[in-house]
Scaffold this active site. Structure first.
Site, PDB file in Angstrom:
ATOM      1  N   GLY A  12       0.846  -1.199   0.000  1.00 63.10           N
ATOM      2  CA  GLY A  12       0.000   0.000   0.000  1.00 63.10           C
ATOM      3  C   GLY A  12       0.878   1.243   0.000  1.00 63.10           C
ATOM      4  N   GLY A  15       4.130   0.923   2.280  1.00 63.03           N
ATOM      5  CA  GLY A  15       5.108  -0.027   1.762  1.00 63.03           C
ATOM      6  C   GLY A  15       5.760   0.464   0.474  1.00 63.03           C
ATOM      7  N   SER A 251     -20.121   8.923   2.235  1.00 67.61           N
ATOM      8  CA  SER A 251     -19.413  10.124   2.679  1.00 67.61           C
ATOM      9  C   SER A 251     -20.291  11.008   3.564  1.00 67.61           C
ATOM     10  CB  SER A 251     -18.953  10.908   1.456  1.00 67.61           C
ATOM     11  OG  SER A 251     -18.570  12.198   1.832  1.00 67.61           O
ATOM     12  N   ARG A 298     -18.729  13.178  14.246  1.00 68.28           N
ATOM     13  CA  ARG A 298     -18.779  11.777  13.817  1.00 68.28           C
ATOM     14  C   ARG A 298     -19.034  10.788  14.942  1.00 68.28           C
ATOM     15  NH1 ARG A 298     -14.105  10.280   9.376  1.00 68.28           N
ATOM     16  NH2 ARG A 298     -14.942  11.612   7.739  1.00 68.28           N
ATOM     17  N   SER A 419      -4.693   9.943   7.395  1.00 68.22           N
ATOM     18  CA  SER A 419      -4.181   8.586   7.257  1.00 68.22           C
ATOM     19  C   SER A 419      -3.266   8.470   6.042  1.00 68.22           C
ATOM     20  CB  SER A 419      -5.332   7.588   7.144  1.00 68.22           C
ATOM     21  OG  SER A 419      -6.151   7.907   6.053  1.00 68.22           O
TER      22      SER A 419
END
Lengths: 676, 286, 280
Positions: A12, A15, A251, A298, A419
């Protein structure tokens, strides 16, 4: 000495970034991945990637603000130096990705466009349509393909990591892996092994994660002695589309554009949603949070949706948990213009037009904040020491962890669009660290002296494989056990956590673990046997599942994504000024007490059977002192006032606000002494 | 042919395919002229004969033009086309889209045209004009068309219903193949790139193929009308009159190859014979 | 809406199975209890869990590829009811409406079958290597951002960059043929891949790779080796193989304007060829 090599496990973003950086440093790289790297889970990220940029800088933003938002969003559970380093790097990372040809959205003048994301006031998020993760992944995939064409990176796609190879000195000298097609088991000599194997969503059965996100690589490493940290911190996204096979993300923008969340007041009302009159609809978010309505944060949205279905039994369907997310009151033209892309996804996968019929949604496990415990070396300025071999190294020397599978960057809760940043950052940053690590070794894992070690480890794995294939028929069905595990974990350890449920789940999961050991295979062949690979993955889900449950059970507080109603701290309700003050003081006392006890990293170590034992280590909060998260809390203003007064009086004016250098937190944080 | 020197064809695959596209356009342009000329038969045998005389009036350079602009391009186009078609993996049943059907039909029409053009050239032209060959070919139904008896011989040659049917198919195939080929060439050479431009170009090309098909069919119909009954007699008379006039005026060389056999004993014979005798040796290799 | 159609208890799924490369293929039928909103992936998951045919005989679970299940990874391509598509977005209700009797699953026909529905699509990734589908940057150090990009160019490049190398375009392409190299006993992966690459030389690149050349030639830095990519496009097996059947664009799950890319590549290669002839 034979040529030194580095094995990167996982293709990913993290990596690939590591592989390409190492190749640039002229380190020989073997890149191993379960799937062709272009099919990695990073492709699923939609929103964008955060960094300070020229525009926000002129609005008062800085790397420090990004750092602060990340730490505050994560409820201060992260060690701060790695986060600071990451946010410092962020603008450079976006620049690099831009150079690599990522089609970021553009302003009219041709600059990169940015949007605003949750948890910040600045438009910090660069994006490429609704597929930023895919675009970033492809840019790195292309660079690694180039490295491969130049002979600098060997790629091994379709290999499953079986475990690290550790010598008598406790140093990692390579890894064993199995080919998913030929079932060949091979020992890969490596002077450093980098795990970039992502999250473990499949422990929850269905999640928003890809089918490769089993967490098995992490689990196989912890069973060799590596530590796992903050496992109980799992991000749950409030709105996902439940599917028989997977929970697909819907979303937040659907609510942003006016979507209303409701359930019928009569449980499992069998009428079509549009036939249910307005007064028989329960718009529970709007009723309970008149100020924020459907746009509550959230975590609150997640909890309320979960609560209305699970505890109040008002799920729209009897056999499936879900609520309506209704857009049908908005004109078709407006919907197509603003939400066309995401509505198309719903239509494609559900076969129902959300412009005519309300969408059915439910929260879903989305991200593992926790992961492999990894080390770092702090500089005096509070960042990370570049090239230091300790950075991102697990407690096993030579074994590194980066990306979602390490625990360092997101604390108790991850901010949207951070992220992708943490994955690319860790991949690029770890390159020079590994280089200096292996350069100091003076020997290579490919040297003849390690042959025996490598061969022994391979034989051991071959033996285990053979034993699994030879299980007698008539045992347990691994697929059904996985379903049960998923149900159990989802029930006990997602949105709302209660100690009685966690205790029961721990028992149940242990029982499932025992049963899983008696699985028998419906396929005992030696060619592309997905049955046996699945069973291996299933067995390796249990250690992490147990660590997660144990961590959640032990942590008697609310922090970020970890919510225990029994330990919630309600705000200040009183209207009387004196009483308000007193309650706020009490609140702050409790908050300080809670931090003293729980502002700690959970570290799980495992025995040979995969049973976790927990310990705790202090968090390095030396750069930004922890403060309460008061978003949406009743009486937040008075609490904030009291807290500010306290922090001013506490900080001694003769000393700098920052704790000096490598303070006490630094020395006590490592569960094992760093040996390198 | 590829087997003798594979590396050449592999190395120059791109160029060969581009030439294939070009030769298709060149030959297609010729076919348009050809069918338009044929269609002039609708205006009467005299008009048609006049057009034929005009073409044959080009004189000694005609074979050069024929080879450069017709025979070589079509031979190249045909053989490369066969090679291309050999590699196709048609899948219209599962992917019944318009463009996919046109793709398959392009290749089917190409194959049909390959055989049809060979047949057509034999049938009308005879392939070669050696005497010994014509003696073989004519009884087999070859070399039926005599340029100086254009309308009547063409008409006669198309009286057989099966032959006329094959010609009708050939004309329609050619019309489709040429215009669809223009459309694909437009993509190959990058003239129309975006979907809207491609669909507009497609409409124009399809309209073109319908028009060309109609022109071709009407020529066949016209020829069949001329080739029977009183019309045939009248056409013969016209052609003979025109021939005699031209020979007398020295506008054409008398040439038995370009006239109907059974007319040899007719009115044109006296003036023509001596010239034919002297010219035969040099002219027969055409 | 679809759920209110006549109630059905179960439905059949017919799967073309093959236990390994070069083995005989055979059909097996599975009976699946009907539920609304199933997709083909969940059907295959159910088959894996039960591993019994419709007749009730035990069999091995069907092997298939998948990862993201939301149509961005490109893994789960297969031929469903005769047409190539992603099995994650292939909904059972729709398939049964299309052909009421049963659902038919086959592996892609243009790639070597590994097992059952798993095929080896590494040729597509090697094709990306052939056309140098990357931006040739000097290094990965900090050198500031990339060049400014007009909105229009970003909007042109973005759809091309969504290509997930799923293989639908080449599966449906009547010009793309299968290249199968059988692995020798005990052959290493490196040598096997080498022989595969050799066998693919001169074979068609396919729409996906052609489109990627345009993606990178359109980038300011990527375009610095545009001529090399055009050389690859005009080499044997290049763009000239395209027969303009345009199935690629019709079956592309991401609706990438592949035929526009092909036509643009046609234009660029034309100029490139002329330039090479006259510009030396």
């Amino acid at each position: 000495m034979a040529e030194q090599r580095v094995l990167v496990v996982g293709g990913g973003l993290a990596g690939l970034a590591a592989a390409m950086k190492l190749a640039e440093l002229d380190v020989a790289v073997d890149l191993m991945s379960l799937v062709p790297v272009k099919r990695s889970h990073s492709a699923c990220a939609q929103g964008g990637i955060n960094s300070v940029n020229d525009t926000t800088r002129q609005q008062g933003d800085s790397e420090y603000h990004h750092f602060d938002d990340t730490v505050y969003g994560g409820d201060f559970l992260q060690h701060q130096p790695p986060v600071k380093e990451m946010t410092d790097w962020a603008p450079r990372i976006i620049d690099l990705m831009d150079r690599l040809g990522v089609p970021f959205n553009r302003t009219k003048e041709g600059f990169r466009d940015q949007r605003r994301f949750g948890g910040t006031l600045y438009k910090r998020t660069a994006f490429a349509g609704a597929t930023t993760g895919q675009q970033l992944l492809y840019a790195l995939d292309e660079q690694v393909r180039r490295c491969h064409a130049n002979g600098k990176v060997n790629t091994f796609e379709g290999w499953d990591f079986l475990g690290p190879i550790i010598d008598d000195d406790g140093r990692c000298r390579g890894a064993t892996a199995q080919n998913l097609v030929t079932m060949e088991i091979r020992a890969f000599p490596a002077d450093a092994v980098v795990l970039a194997t992502g999250g473990c969503g499949l422990i929850f059965g269905r999640s928003t994660m890809s089918m490769a996100c089993t967490g098995s690589a992490a689990s196989r490493s912890v069973q060799y002695g590596a530590h796992y940290a903050n496992g109980e911190f799992i991000q749950v996204h409030p709105t996902a589309i439940p599917g028989a096979d997977k929970l697909r993300l819907m979303s937040e923008s659907a609510r942003g554009e006016g979507g209303r969340v409701w359930v019928p007041r009569r449980p499992q009302d069998s009428r079509a949603p549009r036939d249910i009159p307005e007064e028989e609809r329960y718009y529970f978010l709007e009723e309970r949070y008149p100020k924020y309505g459907n746009l509550v944060p959230r975590d609150i949205a997640t909890r309320e949706i979960f609560n209305v279905c699970v505890n109040e039994g008002l799920s729209v369907e009897a056999d499936k948990q879900c609520v309506y997310l209704d857009l049908t009151h908005i004109s078709r033209e407006e919907l197509d213009r603003k939400l066309g892309g995401i509505l198309h996804i719903y239509e494609k996968f559900q076969g129902v037009d959300p412009r005519i019929e309300p969408m059915k949604i439910f929260p879903a496990v989305h991200y593992s904040m926790g992961g492999m415990w990894a080390d770092y070396e702090r500089t005096a300025e509070g960042g990370l020491a570049p090239d230091a071999p300790r950075n991102h190294q697990t407690n096993i020397p030579g074994l590194y962890a980066i990306g979602e599978c390490d625990y360092q960057y997101h604390g108790a809760n991850r901010l949207g669009a951070n992220s992708l940043l943490s994955c690319i950052f860790t991949g690029l940053f770890v390159g020079p660290c590994i280089q200096s690590s292996i350069e100091s070794l003076g020997e290579s894992a490919s040297d003849a002296k390690f042959d025996l070690l490598l061969r022994a480890e391979r034989s051991r794995k071959e033996m285990e494989h053979k034993q699994l294939l030879e299980r007698p028929a008539g045992g347990e069905n691994p697929y059904l056990i996985h379903q049960e595990l998923g149900q159990e974990m989802t029930k006990a350890a997602t949105v709302v956590r209660r100690n009685d449920q966690l205790t029961a789940a721990l028992d149940k999961v242990s029982e499932l673990h025992e049963r899983a050991r008696n699985c028998s295979l419906s396929d005992t062949g030696m060619w592309t046997n997905q049955n046996v690979m699945f069973t291996k993955n299933l067995l390796d889900m249990f250690p992490l599942a147990k660590a997660l449950l144990k961590g959640a059970l032990a942590r008697d507080e609310c922090r970020g994504a970890h919510y225990k109603p029994d330990f919630d701290m309600p705000g200040v309700e009183s209207q009387d000024p004196g009483e308000r003050r007193r309650q706020a003081e009490m609140w702050c006392d409790k908050f300080e007490e809670k931090n003293r006890k729980w502002l700690k990293t959970t570290v799980a170590s495992f025995d040979a059977h995969g049973e976790p034992t927990l310990s705790y280590e202090d968090v390095d909060t030396s750069l930004i002192p922890p403060r309460p998260r008061l978003y949406g809390i009743v009486g937040g203003d008075i609490i904030e006032q009291v807290w500010k007064e306290r922090s001013i009086s506490q900080s001694d004016p003769t000393k700098p606000a920052e704790q000096s250098g490598n303070g006490a937190a630094e020395t006590s944080r490592s569960p094992v002494p760093a040996t390198s | 042919m590829a087997a003798t020197e594979p590396s050449f064809f592999v190395r120059h695959e791109f160029l060969i395919r581009r030439l294939h596209s070009l030769t298709g356009i060149v030959f297609g342009a010729y076919v348009c002229v050809h069918l338009l000329t044929n269609a002039s038969i609708l205006a009467g045998s005299e008009a048609f004969q006049n057009n034929v005389y005009r073409i044959h009036g080009i004189g000694a350079i005609l074979p050069v033009i024929e080879w450069v602009f017709i025979f070589l391009p079509i031979l190249f186009h045909a053989f490369v086309g066969i090679a291309i078609t050999a590699g196709m993996i048609p899948n219209n049943q599962n992917y019944p889209y318009g463009a996919n059907w046109r793709y398959t039909v392009q290749r089917i029409t190409g194959l049909y045209l390959f055989f049809f053009v060979f047949y057509h050239v034999f049938h009308m032209h005879g392939w070669f004009h050696f005497d010994w060959w014509l003696k073989i070919a004519e009884p087999w139904g070859g070399a039926q068309f005599k340029p100086y008896n254009a309308a009547s011989t063409a008409g006669l040659a198309l009286q057989n219903t099966l032959v006329a049917f094959l010609y009708a198919l050939g004309v329609l195939a050619a019309a489709f193949h040429f215009f669809n080929g223009i459309w694909t060439a437009g993509i190959t050479w990058g003239i129309w790139t975006r979907p809207l431009a491609q669909s507009r170009a497609l409409n124009v090309c399809l309209a073109g193929s319908v028009v060309l098909g109609c022109i071709g069919l009407s020529a066949i119909w016209g020829a069949r009308q001329v080739g029977r009954g009183e019309a045939l007699e009248a056409a013969r008379a016209t052609e003979d009159r025109m021939y005699d006039f031209r020979v007398e005026a020295g506008l054409v060389q008398a040439d038995s190859h370009k006239r109907s056999e059974d007319e040899e004993s007719g009115s044109g014979e006296i003036a023509a014979t001596p010239v034919v005798e002297t010219r035969r040796s040099s002219d027969s290799g055409e | 809406m679809t759920a209110t159609a006549p109630k059905r208890e179960s439905f059949d799924v017919r799967i073309l199975r093959q236990s390994g490369p070069g083995e005989e293929s055979r059909w097996e039928t599975f009976r699946i209890p009907y539920e609304p909103n199933l997709n083909v992936i969940s059907v295959l998951q159910k088959i894996a869990a039960t591993a019994r045919t419709a007749e009730g005989t035990a069999t091995t679970p069907v092997a298939w590829d998948c990862n993201c299940l939301e149509e961005v990874c490109g893994a789960c391509t297969m031929v469903i009811n005769g047409r190539v598509r992603q099995s994650c977005s292939a909904l059972v209700d729709k398939l049964l409406a299309e052909s009421p009797g049963e659902i038919e699953l086959q592996p892609m026909s243009k790639f070597p079958v590994v097992r059952d529905l798993v095929v080896d699509r590494s040729r597509m990734f090697r094709a990306l290597e052939r056309v140098q589908a990357w931006v040739p940057v000097d290094d990965y150090y900090d050198r500031g951002g990339g060049p400014n990009v007009p909105q229009e160019l970003q909007e042109q490049r973005y759809p091309l960059s969504e290509c997930m190398t799923c293989g639908c375009c080449v599966e449906a392409c009547p010009q793309y043929g299968k290249v199968e190299v059988h692995r020798r006993p005990n052959e290493s992966q490196e040598s096997y891949e080498q022989r595969q690459a050799e066998a693919e030389e001169g074979q068609f690149l396919g729409a996906a790779a052609i489109s990627q050349t345009m993606l990178f030639n359109d980038h300011a830095t990527g375009g610095m080796i545009a001529a090399e990519r055009l050389d690859a496009l005009t080499a044997s097996g290049g763009i000239q193989e395209c027969g303009n059947a345009q199935n690629c664009v019709a079956v592309c799950p991401k609706e990438i304007p592949l035929t526009t890319s092909i036509a643009r590549a046609g234009r660029k290669t034309t100029w490139h060829m002329i330039k090479k002839w006259f510009d030396r």
